[in-house]
Design a protein around this motif. Structure first.
Motif, PDB file in Angstrom:
ATOM      1  N   GLY A  72       1.084  -1.263   0.414  1.00  0.00           N
ATOM      2  CA  GLY A  72       0.383   0.099  -0.300  1.00  0.00           C
ATOM      3  C   GLY A  72       0.852   1.101   0.080  1.00  0.00           C
ATOM      4  O   GLY A  72       0.200   2.254   0.123  1.00  0.00           O
ATOM      5  N   ASP A  73       1.667   1.446  -0.053  1.00  0.00           N
ATOM      6  CA  ASP A  73       2.689   2.310   0.135  1.00  0.00           C
ATOM      7  C   ASP A  73       3.021   2.734  -1.186  1.00  0.00           C
ATOM      8  O   ASP A  73       3.466   2.388  -2.179  1.00  0.00           O
ATOM      9  N   VAL A  74       2.383   3.955  -2.219  1.00  0.00           N
ATOM     10  CA  VAL A  74       2.564   4.006  -3.261  1.00  0.00           C
ATOM     11  C   VAL A  74       2.984   4.813  -3.651  1.00  0.00           C
ATOM     12  O   VAL A  74       3.818   5.582  -4.829  1.00  0.00           O
ATOM     13  N   LEU A  75       4.027   5.708  -2.597  1.00  0.00           N
ATOM     14  CA  LEU A  75       5.205   6.498  -2.953  1.00  0.00           C
ATOM     15  C   LEU A  75       6.357   5.456  -2.288  1.00  0.00           C
ATOM     16  O   LEU A  75       7.245   6.423  -3.333  1.00  0.00           O
ATOM     17  N   TYR A  76       6.703   4.677  -2.295  1.00  0.00           N
ATOM     18  CA  TYR A  76       8.087   3.649  -2.433  1.00  0.00           C
ATOM     19  C   TYR A  76       7.731   2.900  -3.118  1.00  0.00           C
ATOM     20  O   TYR A  76       8.579   2.060  -2.945  1.00  0.00           O
ATOM     21  N   ASN A  77       6.492   2.070  -3.324  1.00  0.00           N
ATOM     22  CA  ASN A  77       6.247   1.303  -4.216  1.00  0.00           C
ATOM     23  C   ASN A  77       5.089   1.263  -5.235  1.00  0.00           C
ATOM     24  O   ASN A  77       4.224   0.640  -5.233  1.00  0.00           O
ATOM     25  N   PRO A  78       5.223   2.240  -6.118  1.00  0.00           N
ATOM     26  CA  PRO A  78       4.181   2.997  -7.086  1.00  0.00           C
ATOM     27  C   PRO A  78       3.553   1.297  -8.168  1.00  0.00           C
ATOM     28  O   PRO A  78       2.398   1.130  -8.661  1.00  0.00           O
ATOM     29  N   GLN A 111      -1.925  -1.593  -5.178  1.00  0.00           N
ATOM     30  CA  GLN A 111      -2.280  -1.131  -4.212  1.00  0.00           C
ATOM     31  C   GLN A 111      -3.606  -1.899  -3.068  1.00  0.00           C
ATOM     32  O   GLN A 111      -4.380  -2.284  -3.494  1.00  0.00           O
ATOM     33  N   ALA A 112      -2.519  -1.828  -1.262  1.00  0.00           N
ATOM     34  CA  ALA A 112      -4.176  -2.337  -0.358  1.00  0.00           C
ATOM     35  C   ALA A 112      -5.016  -0.843  -0.344  1.00  0.00           C
ATOM     36  O   ALA A 112      -4.687   0.319  -1.012  1.00  0.00           O
ATOM     37  N   LYS A 113      -6.102  -0.801  -0.075  1.00  0.00           N
ATOM     38  CA  LYS A 113      -6.341  -0.405   0.535  1.00  0.00           C
ATOM     39  C   LYS A 113      -6.593   1.379   1.955  1.00  0.00           C
ATOM     40  O   LYS A 113      -6.681   2.413   1.571  1.00  0.00           O
ATOM     41  N   ARG A 114      -4.869   0.443   1.962  1.00  0.00           N
ATOM     42  CA  ARG A 114      -4.060   1.697   3.189  1.00  0.00           C
ATOM     43  C   ARG A 114      -2.636   1.893   3.273  1.00  0.00           C
ATOM     44  O   ARG A 114      -2.341   0.042   2.888  1.00  0.00           O
ATOM     45  N   LEU A 115      -1.449   2.074   3.713  1.00  0.00           N
ATOM     46  CA  LEU A 115      -0.913   2.215   3.995  1.00  0.00           C
ATOM     47  C   LEU A 115      -0.184   0.968   4.940  1.00  0.00           C
ATOM     48  O   LEU A 115      -1.122   1.565   6.208  1.00  0.00           O
ATOM     49  N   MET A 116       0.184  -0.365   4.834  1.00  0.00           N
ATOM     50  CA  MET A 116       0.138  -0.582   5.794  1.00  0.00           C
ATOM     51  C   MET A 116       1.296  -0.941   7.258  1.00  0.00           C
ATOM     52  O   MET A 116       2.351  -1.742   6.956  1.00  0.00           O
ATOM     53  N   LEU A 117       1.112   0.187   8.080  1.00  0.00           N
ATOM     54  CA  LEU A 117       2.268   0.721   8.735  1.00  0.00           C
ATOM     55  C   LEU A 117       2.319   1.178  10.037  1.00  0.00           C
ATOM     56  O   LEU A 117       0.164   1.695   9.459  1.00  0.00           O
ATOM     57  N   HIS A 118       2.012   0.040  10.811  1.00  0.00           N
ATOM     58  CA  HIS A 118       0.669   0.525  12.074  1.00  0.00           C
ATOM     59  C   HIS A 118       1.964   1.214  13.127  1.00  0.00           C
ATOM     60  O   HIS A 118       2.603  -0.168  14.000  1.00  0.00           O
ATOM     61  N   ALA A 119       1.539   1.888  13.771  1.00  0.00           N
ATOM     62  CA  ALA A 119       2.237   2.288  15.265  1.00  0.00           C
ATOM     63  C   ALA A 119       2.055   1.330  16.652  1.00  0.00           C
ATOM     64  O   ALA A 119       1.113   1.831  16.858  1.00  0.00           O
ATOM     65  N   TYR A 120       2.913  -0.265  16.872  1.00  0.00           N
ATOM     66  CA  TYR A 120       1.779  -0.849  17.790  1.00  0.00           C
ATOM     67  C   TYR A 120       2.640  -0.584  19.222  1.00  0.00           C
ATOM     68  O   TYR A 120       1.293  -0.302  20.029  1.00  0.00           O
TER      69      TYR A 120
END
Length: 287
Positions: A245-251, A255-264
């Protein structure tokens, strides 16, 4: 602005000067202003910085508001604030994906800082930004509620004493945990992006722990040792496993519905109580 702090039970006897310098890590300028403005009281009397304080000592600090200017925030929607931890000094919220950490223009009112300003307004308290999450990153976000707490927490962050753990889903079969130490700099061609730049870049360290892997996607935990802009995104892309989902670094990828990164998760020692505070979000990418 007046704050009264009671020293915790495990406080060893120490001079005020040592407390401010070695334990609270107060900046030199703040210590200087407190001294010349007689802004420290012990038992209602102006304190000498060589006085010894210990368990149970009450310290009253007065800060001149003019010395700590605050950029006013438009009030957002308090209903969008999900509190994970709060006391009189700090507040930690669970930021949704798609919301900025703070505004860049005074007219903006739909950032996490704006919503938090609305939430804190009835308490006559303001949010102070400690660190940032990218707009498309969700999860644990820490704010200070006073300039005093901001100063202390910011120093803890600089001293790498705040533990931050992220969840990410990356493309491809990432089979082994590793530490990425590639330096990061600005892109010359796209002002939004950061790139690996071993010559002019800043030191960046990301610890990657594989949680689950498969041929198409892998689930990983990332622990930050430094806090460069887009650090996790750039580092994972650099080893051939960009975040889904990272459109900037892997366009190029689907794509997923969102960037799959979460501050857990975030863990820190409270600057005043010395308690270990561990905050874990109820939400997550796979839990």
């Amino acid at each position: 602005m007046e704050y009264t702090i009671t020293l915790p039970e495990n406080q060893k006897p120490i001079s005020l000067q040592e407390l401010f310098t070695e334990e609270w890590l107060l900046p030199k300028k703040m210590r200087h202003l407190l001294r010349i403005q007689k802004g420290v009281l012990l038992d209602g009397k102006v304190a000498d910085f060589q006085q010894v304080v210990t368990t149970g000592t009450q310290i009253t600090l007065t800060l001149n508001e003019a010395d700590y200017p605050y950029q006013p925030l438009a009030l957002g929607d308090a209903r969008k604030v999900r509190v994970l931890f709060e006391d009189e000094h700090l507040i930690v919220v669970d930021k949704p994906a798609g919301i900025k950490t703070h505004p860049n223009e005074s007219t903006e009112n739909n950032t996490m800082a704006n919503h938090l300003a609305a939430y804190l307004a009835p308490k006559k308290t303001r949010p102070y930004v400690v660190h940032r999450l990218d707009t498309d990153t969700s999860g644990v976000l820490l704010f200070a509620k006073t300039p005093l707490a901001l100063s202390l927490i910011s120093r803890l962050l600089e001293e790498k004493q705040i533990y931050r753990r992220y969840q990410a889903i990356v493309t491809g079969n990432l089979t082994h945990s590793q530490t990425i130490t590639k330096k990061i700099g600005r892109s010359r061609h796209d002002r939004r992006k950061r790139v690996i730049d071993e010559n002019r870049g800043q030191t960046a360290i990301t610890h990657v722990e594989v949680h689950h892997h498969s041929l198409k996607e892998s689930q990983v935990y990332c622990q930050l040792e430094t806090g460069r802009t887009h650090q996790i995104r750039v580092h994972l892309a650099a080893i051939g496993h960009p975040i889904v989902g990272d459109v900037l670094y892997n366009p190029q990828i689907k794509q997923a519905k969102r960037l799959m990164l979460h501050a857990y998760q975030m863990t820190l020692v409270h600057p005043f109580s010395k308690e270990v505070i561990e905050i874990v979000t109820e939400s997550g990418l796979w839990n």
